[in-house]
Scaffold this active site. Structure first.
Site, PDB file in Angstrom:
ATOM      1  N   LYS A  20       0.833  -1.228   0.000  1.00 16.04           N
ATOM      2  CA  LYS A  20       0.000   0.000   0.000  1.00 16.04           C
ATOM      3  C   LYS A  20       0.865   1.275   0.000  1.00 16.04           C
ATOM      4  CE  LYS A  20       0.956   2.127   3.909  1.00 16.04           C
ATOM      5  NZ  LYS A  20       1.933   1.638   4.672  1.00 16.04           N
ATOM      6  N   SER A 150       8.154 -11.879  -2.387  1.00 14.91           N
ATOM      7  CA  SER A 150       7.436 -10.619  -2.476  1.00 14.91           C
ATOM      8  C   SER A 150       8.131  -9.667  -3.439  1.00 14.91           C
ATOM      9  CB  SER A 150       7.374  -9.986  -1.077  1.00 14.91           C
ATOM     10  OG  SER A 150       6.636  -8.796  -1.120  1.00 14.91           O
ATOM     11  N   GLY A 155      10.563  -2.559   4.578  1.00 20.33           N
ATOM     12  CA  GLY A 155      11.012  -1.436   5.412  1.00 20.33           C
ATOM     13  C   GLY A 155      10.989  -0.095   4.698  1.00 20.33           C
ATOM     14  N   GLY A 157       8.004   1.450   4.088  1.00 19.71           N
ATOM     15  CA  GLY A 157       6.699   2.052   4.386  1.00 19.71           C
ATOM     16  C   GLY A 157       5.626   1.632   3.395  1.00 19.71           C
ATOM     17  N   ASP A 217      -2.873  -0.878   7.189  1.00 19.94           N
ATOM     18  CA  ASP A 217      -2.133  -1.616   6.156  1.00 19.94           C
ATOM     19  C   ASP A 217      -2.808  -2.942   5.813  1.00 19.94           C
ATOM     20  OD1 ASP A 217      -0.405   0.437   6.459  1.00 19.94           O
ATOM     21  OD2 ASP A 217       1.391  -0.770   6.779  1.00 19.94           O
TER      22      ASP A 217
HETATM   23  N1  LIG Z   1       8.865 -10.171   2.307  1.00 20.70           N
HETATM   24  C1  LIG Z   1       8.863 -10.493   3.607  1.00 20.70           C
HETATM   25  N2  LIG Z   1       9.114 -11.766   3.999  1.00 20.70           N
HETATM   26  C2  LIG Z   1       9.110 -12.100   5.292  1.00 20.70           C
HETATM   27  N3  LIG Z   1       8.879 -11.242   6.305  1.00 20.70           N
HETATM   28  C3  LIG Z   1       8.646  -9.950   5.982  1.00 20.70           C
HETATM   29  C4  LIG Z   1       8.620  -9.512   4.636  1.00 20.70           C
HETATM   30  N4  LIG Z   1       8.336  -8.180   4.631  1.00 20.70           N
HETATM   31  C5  LIG Z   1       8.216  -7.796   5.915  1.00 20.70           C
HETATM   32  N5  LIG Z   1       8.395  -8.858   6.737  1.00 20.70           N
HETATM   33  C6  LIG Z   1       8.345  -8.871   8.203  1.00 20.70           C
HETATM   34  O1  LIG Z   1       7.827  -7.621   8.613  1.00 20.70           O
HETATM   35  C7  LIG Z   1       8.731  -6.975   9.504  1.00 20.70           C
HETATM   36  C8  LIG Z   1       8.534  -5.490   9.443  1.00 20.70           C
HETATM   37  O2  LIG Z   1       8.745  -4.963   8.208  1.00 20.70           O
HETATM   38  P1  LIG Z   1       8.989  -3.362   8.155  1.00 20.70           P
HETATM   39  O3  LIG Z   1       8.156  -2.659   9.159  1.00 20.70           O
HETATM   40  O4  LIG Z   1      10.405  -3.077   8.183  1.00 20.70           O
HETATM   41  O5  LIG Z   1       8.507  -3.100   6.750  1.00 20.70           O
HETATM   42  P2  LIG Z   1       7.134  -2.748   6.135  1.00 20.70           P
HETATM   43  O6  LIG Z   1       6.056  -3.616   6.652  1.00 20.70           O
HETATM   44  O7  LIG Z   1       7.446  -2.797   4.694  1.00 20.70           O
HETATM   45  O8  LIG Z   1       6.952  -1.250   6.571  1.00 20.70           O
HETATM   46  P3  LIG Z   1       5.664  -0.452   7.017  1.00 20.70           P
HETATM   47  O9  LIG Z   1       4.965  -1.283   8.057  1.00 20.70           O
HETATM   48  O10 LIG Z   1       6.229   0.832   7.574  1.00 20.70           O
HETATM   49  O11 LIG Z   1       4.832  -0.258   5.785  1.00 20.70           O
HETATM   50  C9  LIG Z   1      10.089  -7.507   9.093  1.00 20.70           C
HETATM   51  O12 LIG Z   1      10.982  -7.401  10.171  1.00 20.70           O
HETATM   52  C10 LIG Z   1       9.737  -8.952   8.804  1.00 20.70           C
HETATM   53  O13 LIG Z   1       9.611  -9.669  10.022  1.00 20.70           O
HETATM   54  C1  LIG Z   2       3.505   8.857   9.887  1.00 18.53           C
HETATM   55  C2  LIG Z   2       2.281   7.981   9.957  1.00 18.53           C
HETATM   56  O1  LIG Z   2       1.128   8.828   9.862  1.00 18.53           O
HETATM   57  C3  LIG Z   2       2.196   7.045   8.771  1.00 18.53           C
HETATM   58  C4  LIG Z   2       3.371   6.108   8.649  1.00 18.53           C
HETATM   59  O2  LIG Z   2       3.226   5.239   7.519  1.00 18.53           O
HETATM   60  C5  LIG Z   2       2.274   7.257  11.267  1.00 18.53           C
HETATM   61  C6  LIG Z   2       0.926   6.616  11.638  1.00 18.53           C
HETATM   62  O3  LIG Z   2      -0.121   7.008  11.129  1.00 18.53           O
HETATM   63  O4  LIG Z   2       0.974   5.692  12.494  1.00 18.53           O
END
Ligand SMILES: Nc1ncnc2c1ncn2[C@@H]1O[C@H](COP(=O)(O)OP(=O)(O)OP(=O)(O)O)[C@@H](O)[C@H]1O
Ligand SMILES: C[C@@](O)(CCO)CC(=O)[O-]
Length: 458
Positions: A20, A150, A155, A157, A217
């Site tokens: 997203k 994936s 990480g 966002g 999310d």
């Molecule tokens: N492709 C993947 N395969 C396995 N685990 C994953 C994967 N992507 C994310 N994760 C799990 O999610 C955790 C958190 O991911 P992180 O918060 O860094 O990224 P994000 O979900 O992309 O970011 P955000 O939540 O800010 O959108 C990672 O530490 C891992 O445990």
């Molecule tokens: C910065 C923020 O607004 C979005 C982060 O993706 C934080 C939140 O809503 O939790």
């Protein structure tokens, strides 16, 4: 004596769920203003392979993060989980500390040889998996391999963890036969119940990974398209946006790591130093989001040409709001020189409207394309971005939500051929392009396979 014939193994199946972006309203969201978030066409794909009954093991093969671990099914804490009488329809709003404690030693078994930071990433994913597997699975079933790949950068966002959690939830609910469909004649109300069920269990897994996520999310990843999300003193409100336009989007990753918590704290500190001005800015962002929502709900985004008589098109108006939202975020101090450099390069190429997305301070920027941008211009910009160490993705906003491919076979309706997806092919697909070519949702029009639950439009 006649040999007992063993039952054929259940064929492999796949599920997939999107990442997203936040289109409007980040940071103001923390202070109860509305946010618009939309699904993108970057996705996670999970292949579930059934093992023979004699193999009493379950394997998690998450190659994006280098996690591959096998547990003996009979050593897992089934008794503790079963003592709760949790069912697939139970609404779990917080993690049960005793269940978490029971899972912990098994999650801690993974990747012992790795440095702490990487191991933590693995144990978080393993905890989410085990919590769901033990809540929804049964010690009496066969062993399985869960292989995940994936195309969503982790990480940045972009909700990568939520899409993984939606895949796990959908797969486990399919395995315990508590999801009907998706099928073409499914009544929309039934589809909604199924999607809600997937979303609720995905949220449980997200809690294992993120602690206290807002839930936006996993909601976007499950239902796809776009939602308005608003935090309140009670449960947060997530409203799907009907008829969200499928807009083309350029997503540019600064590759600059950032901490969401730090960016949120920065805004909080600014608000303490300049309460009135900061509140005006946050309020402005909230109003912008509301205006964008009105525009999206009422306007026609199909016309590609700029309207006659210098009347701006709906897309141009949305673009103005995108640029204004970025300006507000700069005023809050959450941009970054790398994000500003992206804006400079994209503005110079004049291909659309750009803002940072998510927490800022690094992470990603998004650009909504102007109509009629030529491919060469995008390629030229791509070269410049690559030279400066940025990574670009072209994607579609408002992508479809969770999807199922069961069995894991694609049919080509014109030539009548079938292509089976197995463990080996899936693991060997090279990079995001290889994954998309092999199993991509909406990537190859010449074949049938992925199915979606369809909600009624509001
Ligand atoms: N492709 C993947 N395969 C396995 N685990 C994953 C994967 N992507 C994310 N994760 C799990 O999610 C955790 C958190 O991911 P992180 O918060 O860094 O990224 P994000 O979900 O992309 O970011 P955000 O939540 O800010 O959108 C990672 O530490 C891992 O445990
Ligand atoms: C910065 C923020 O607004 C979005 C982060 O993706 C934080 C939140 O809503 O939790």
């Amino acid at each position: 004596m006649e040999r007992k014939t063993s039952l054929p193994l259940a064929p492999p199946f796949m599920v997939s769920a999107p990442g997203k972006v936040i289109l409007f309203g980040e940071h103001a969201a923390v202070y109860g203003k509305p946010t618009i978030a939309a699904a993108i066409s970057l996705r996670s794909y999970l292949l579930v392979t059934t093992l023979s009954k004699s193999q009493r093991i379950v394997t998690l093969n998450f190659s994006d993060i280098g996690l591959n671990h096998t547990w003996e099914i009979d050593t897992l804490p089934w008794v503790t989980f079963q003592s709760r009488n949790t069912s697939f329809y139970t609404i779990v709003e917080s993690l049960d500390p005793e269940l978490l404690n029971a899972v912990q030693p098994h999650a801690e078994l993974v990747s012992k040889h790795l440095p702490e930071k990487q191991r933590k990433m693995h144990t978080r994913s393993a905890t989410a998996f085990l919590y769901l597997y033990l809540s929804l699975g049964s010690p009496l079933t066969a062993g399985f391999i869960y292989t995940l790949r994936s195309t969503i950068p982790i990480g940045a966002g972009l909700g990568s963890s939520a899409s993984v959690c939606v895949c796990l939830s959908a797969a486990l609910l399919i395995q315990n036969r508590t999801l009907a469909g998706p099928h073409p004649d499914q009544p929309p109300e039934e589809a909604k119940v199924q999607l809600d069920r997937i979303n609720r269990w995905a949220y449980v897994a997200e809690m294992c990974i993120h602690g206290d996520p807002s839930g936006v999310d996993n909601a976007v990843s499950t239902g796809g398209k776009a939602v308005v999300f608003q935090r309140s003193s009670g449960p947060s409100v997530v409203t799907p946006i009907a008829n969200f336009p499928k807009l083309r989007l350029l997503l540019i990753d600064t590759q600059q790591s950032r901490s969401t918590a730090m960016q949120v704290a920065k805004v909080k500190a600014l608000k303490q130093r300049h309460p009135l001005m900061t509140e005006h800015i946050l309020d402005g962002i909230g109003r912008l989001t509301t205006s964008a929502l009105e525009l999206i709900s009422s306007a026609d985004f199909k016309g590609n040409a700029v309207s006659p008589h210098d009347v701006p098109s709906a897309l141009e108006c949305l673009g103005d709001l995108i640029s204004m939202n970025h300006g507000f975020l700069v005023s809050l101090g959450v941009s970054h020189p790398r994000l500003e450099r992206i804006r400079e390069l994209v503005d110079y190429a004049d291909i659309g409207w750009t803002k940072l997305t998510g927490a800022g301070g690094g992470g990603c920027a998004i650009t909504i394309f102007r109509p009629g941008v030529e491919a060469e211009v995008i390629d030229e910009l791509g070269d410049k971005l690559a030279d400066e160490g940025f990574k670009k993705y072209e994607t579609i906003l408002g992508a479809d939500g969770v999807a199922v491919l069961s069995p894991a076979v694609f049919r080509n309706s014109t030539v009548g051929a079938c292509e089976e997806i197995n463990q080996d092919k899936f693991e060997k697909a090279v990079g995001a392009e290889g994954i998309e070519r092999l199993v991509g949702v909406g990537v190859r029009e010449d074949r049938e396979g992925w199915k979606f639950w369809t909600r009624a439009s509001a």
